[in-house]
Structures are given as C-alpha cells and as structure tokens.
Scaffold this active site. Structure first.
Site, short mmCIF file in Angstrom:
data_model
loop_
_atom_site.label_atom_id
_atom_site.label_comp_id
_atom_site.label_asym_id
_atom_site.label_seq_id
_atom_site.Cartn_x
_atom_site.Cartn_y
_atom_site.Cartn_z
N LYS A 99 0.85 -1.20 0.00
CA LYS A 99 0.00 0.00 0.00
C LYS A 99 0.88 1.25 0.00
CE LYS A 99 -3.83 2.07 2.67
NZ LYS A 99 -4.61 1.97 3.92
N SER A 174 -9.51 1.95 3.08
CA SER A 174 -8.66 2.67 2.16
C SER A 174 -7.64 1.78 1.43
CB SER A 174 -7.90 3.76 2.91
OG SER A 174 -7.08 3.20 3.92
N SER A 198 -9.56 -0.31 7.40
CA SER A 198 -9.06 -0.22 6.02
C SER A 198 -8.39 -1.46 5.46
CB SER A 198 -8.09 0.95 5.89
OG SER A 198 -8.83 2.12 5.71
N1 GLN Z 1 -12.70 4.52 6.57
C1 GLN Z 1 -12.09 4.89 7.80
C2 GLN Z 1 -11.63 6.32 7.72
O1 GLN Z 1 -11.84 6.93 6.72
C3 GLN Z 1 -10.95 3.97 8.11
C4 GLN Z 1 -9.76 4.26 7.32
C5 GLN Z 1 -8.60 3.41 7.68
O2 GLN Z 1 -8.72 2.41 8.37
N2 GLN Z 1 -7.46 3.86 7.26
O3 GLN Z 1 -11.07 6.85 8.65
#
Ligand code: GLN
Length: 505
Positions: A99, A174, A198
């Site tokens: 990532k 994400s 995410s």
């Molecule tokens: N969707 C969540 C956020 O926007 C989690 C994102 C993540 O785990 N990086 O904060």
C-alpha cells in the site's frame, strides 16, 4: 501440481507445463513457496507471470499507483541466484504488493495524495524491510484513499480503484488497491494499513482474507501516519495460511517504534488447526442491527452455525457503547490526523506550490495538495482539539474510548473470539456515498471499535449476495490474540469454499 506459465502480452495463453490448470499468478503464497523450493518454477518466471497479469488487467482496475517492474525482475533474479546457491528464506521469490502509505526506499511513496507527488523516501517501513529481508519481491505500490482516509478509494488523489467482482463498484478502502490487486491475482499477497477498518473492509468487499493485527504487533515505523493511536499494518491474502506466513515475518518489536510490543512472535502457522473444539465464540447483540443488508446478515448467521458444527460453543454477549464507537472514532482519528498532517508544509516532502512568501507557500501547497476529504478531516480534528471544544469533544471521546476498551476486555473474559459481519453491506457503486460523508463513514460501523481498543481482527469470505458480490465474516480477538482468530478463521475457511471463488475479469 498443475501449472501454466503466462507468456508476456498473452497472459491467458501460456505454455503448458505438466498437466496444467493453475495459472502462476493465481498461486497462493504457500503453494508458490512449495513450487519454488521444489524447483518446479523459478522466481523470475513467477514474477514475470504477475507482471503480465498486471499488464493485462490493471488498466481496468487501477489497483497499482506504481509498478516497479525492473527492480522486481532484478529481485527475482537475485532470489533465483540465492536459491541456486542452496539458500532459502521464508518468502524467497514471493511477489507482493505494498500500500502506498508505507515508505519504500527509492520508490515514490505518495499516500495517494498529490501533496506527496514525487516523494521518494530514503528508507523503507520496517514491515516492508522485513518482507524484503525474508526474500519477498515487491511488485509495486497500491492505490489508497488519500492518507488512508476513506472506505472506497474514491478519495485517492489520483483515480479510484475498481472492484474486480464488478467494475462499476468500489473495492472498499482505504487499502482498496491492495485488496483489488490480490483479489484479481495481480499479487499473491499485499500489505495494507487499518486505522478504522481499512484492511478488513476492502478484504470483505473483494472476497479475500484481511488481518488487522493488535496495536503494536507490527511496527508502524515508515507508515505515513494518519491516526497514530489507531494505525496498524495488516495483510491481504487469498488464504488464512498465507496470512499466518506473512504475519510471522512482519510481527515483532521494533526499536524504531516505541509503541511496538515486546512480546514473543509465535509461529502463527502452528495455530492453524481445522477444528474449534473448546473454543468459545462470542456473538454480540450490538452487531446485528437494523439497516444491515439482509443477505449479509443471513450469510454471517450461517457462518456462525458452521463454527458451531466445527466444535465451537456460541455465547451470546453484549458490548455496551458500541453505538458510540463511530462518533468516538471520527473525533479521535481526525484529531490525530490534524496533528500528523501538519508536517506537509511544502518544504520538506513532495509537492510545493513554490510561492515566495513562506506563509503563502504553506497555504497554497496545502490548499492545492490536499483533497477535500483530507481537508474536512483536518478541520474536524482541529475543531475538536481547540480551546473551548477540547473537553466537550476530544476528551469526552477518549473517556468513551476507555469505556469501550473495558467492555471488550470484559467480553474476552467470557469468550476466546467475537464474531459478526465485517461490513453492513457488500460493495457499493461509485458515487453512491461520495455526496454524504456520514453515509461513507457508516461503512466502518463494525470495524472501528477494534482500532479504538487496540485488539485484532480478521475478515474471511463467507458468502455472496444476490449479485454475486462477496460477503465477509469478521473474527475479533483480544490484544495479542492473533492465534485464536487465525485458528477460527482457518477452521471455517477449510470447511467452506468461499475463499476459492475468484472474480472473472
Ligand atoms: N474509513 C475509515 C476512515 O476513513 C478507516 C480508514 C482506515 O482504516 N485507514 O477513517
């Protein structure tokens, strides 16, 4: 074993080796290691097959931001040389994706943000370095919501990633690029990061296994920080065994991350036994709420029955304050983000607007470099931390966070693991939630609690909806309870065939 070698530019017509059915790019990590060790395939052949697959499908999917073709082939040749010299290593010759929020020495690392365009870190994240030290070959960097803020990769500063199961739908986020890359067999496994879901949420939406380790189990050094008390590096793979193999390599204390835990790293593959005799599985009332997609609830309930068949005892439990987890998360995460993102000033990293006055350069660089969701989070977080609001929002959120932690600790006095759905729905369409941030935030309703309490969780595929889209089961464990969740996930996986379903591209 049956193997087909993909040839450049014609990935589906390969030269048939032996009796041939499995494409090299579709191997699991454990099968690839077996074939490499037996000498049935070379690392160069394996990496070339993956690069061909990427060339064939990534134009449609956009899972990768950067493909490091040249260095991947060089690393593969090096792996073959080492093996020919009689050497072995836990991941020697295994192709993986990373990532783009994890720093990779010499390779552009953008966190999916325009503000880091052109940033080439002089060091690698510890998790990445450990993979490379174990012989893994890095194929490239995967797409992400900007600074990991989002649940769909639609917030990527570049372009969204598509879900391999349905190109009109999001892969989740994400770590959507990593999840799509693995689901579409463009990498045998990948690293993601999980601040509020995410890794688990995109794994659920793409039909693969996704692990968020306990806070501190894996070093955060070199992870471009979003919410430092929540962030954790995790893995995305086709099977639970592959997850255990990767966790064995990346887990452990790191002197460069003072929050990493100084606890021994067991051989996680030893935890993988195919029954659940003696396991107590908690079923929280709060995780079966109104609004959850009926097919998701049905598949998860069926999976829980299967856990019982495998020998587990199902124990109804309660997790008080679960309804507060989402607001608490969005206060804590944004507060930490507002502080972490202050460092992007147009001077030290990546993009600079080039204004001649320093303050004006800050303003323009941040104004042009950050996308709308990142700006929203910085404003929300700054507000929650500002004098006069701190007590009412940030402090209150931290207090409720402590209550949540106690509730989860109490639950784990009664049970070994806790199960429920990973997400309230299957993959949604592009644009469906972009106009309403609150609706997008709801995609994390079942995942954020674990980050707030620092415990571990895994997604395993457990069904499909009426459109053939994957559904995920979440299995949660206490801090350093990775062996229990891996065992549960493995026993379930081995007794079903959901993990063998692949999207047709
Ligand atoms: N969707 C969540 C956020 O926007 C989690 C994102 C993540 O785990 N990086 O904060």
């Amino acid at each position: 074993m049956a193997l087909v070698f993909g040839s450049r530019g014609a990935p589906n017509k390969g030269i048939t080796l032996m009796t041939a059915t499995t494409n090299l790019h579709e191997l699991t990590i454990s099968d690839a290691l077996r074939s490499l060790r037996r000498g049935d395939i070379s690392a160069v052949e394996l990496i070339q097959a993956l690069l061909d697959r990427i060339a064939a499908v990534d134009g449609d999917l956009n899972a990768y931001l950067t493909v490091t073709e040249e260095s991947a082939l060089a690393q593969a040749a090096e792996a073959d040389k080492r093996r020919a010299a009689g050497e072995d290593a836990p991941l020697l010759g295994v192709p993986l994706a990373i990532k783009d929020v994890l720093a990779t020495r010499g390779v552009e690392t953008t966190a999916g943000s325009k503000i880091l365009k052109g940033f080439v870190p002089p060091y690698s994240a510890t998790s990445v370095q450990k993979l490379q030290d174990a012989g893994a070959v890095i194929l490239g960097k995967t797409n992400t919501d900007e600074f990991a803020m989002g649940s769909s990769t639609e917030n990527s500063g570049y372009a969204p990633t598509r879900n391999p199961w349905d190109l009109e739908r999001v892969p989740g986020g994400s770590s959507g690029g990593s999840a799509a890359a693995v689901a579409a067999s463009e990498a045998l496994g990948a690293l993601g990061t999980d601040t509020g879901g995410s890794v688990r949420q995109p794994a659920a939406l793409c039909g693969i296994v996704g692990l968020k380790p306990s806070y501190g189990r894996v070093s955060r050094y070199g992870l471009l920080a979003y919410g430092s008390s929540l962030d954790q590096v995790g893995t995305l793979t086709h099977t639970v065994e592959d997850t255990a193999i990767l966790l064995n390599v990346i887990a452990g204390r790191d002197p460069l991350d003072s929050t990493s835990l100084d606890a021994p790293v067991p051989d996680y593959t030893q935890a993988l036994i195919p029954d659940l005799k003696g396991m107590r599985v908690g079923l929280p009332a709060e995780y079966f709420i109104e609004g959850i997609q009926p097919e998701v609830e049905a598949a998860v309930r069926k999976a829980i029955t299967q856990l019982e068949t495998l020998g587990a005892q199902i124990v109804p439990i309660s997790l008080p304050n679960t309804d507060k987890a989402l607001p608490v998360y969005y206060l804590v995460a944004t507060a930490e983000a507002s502080a972490n993102l202050a460092r992007y000033d147009g001077i030290r990293f990546g993009y600079s607007a080039g204004a001649d006055n320093m303050l004006e350069n800050f303003r323009q660089t941040r104004g042009q470099g950050f996308g709308p969701e990142v700006k929203r989070r910085i404003m929300l977080g700054t507000y929650a931390l500002s004098a006069g609001y701190y007590d009412a929002y940030y402090l209150k959120a931290q207090q409720v966070r402590t209550l949540l932690k106690r509730a989860w600790e109490r639950a784990f006095e009664q049970v070994d693991v806790i199960v429920g759905p990973t997400t309230p729905s299957t993959a949604f369409r592009f644009g469906e939630k972009t106009d309403n941030p609150l609706e997008m935030y709801l995609a994390d309703i079942f995942t954020v609690s674990l980050n707030l309490v620092g415990m571990c969780g895994i997604n395993v595929p457990c069904g499909q909806d009426n459109n053939g889209l994957p559904i995920g089961l979440q299995i949660c464990g206490p801090s350093l309870g990775e062996e229990a969740i891996l065992r549960t996930a493995y026993a379930y996986e081995q007794s079903t065939s959901w993990h063998k379903q692949k999207p047709t591209l």
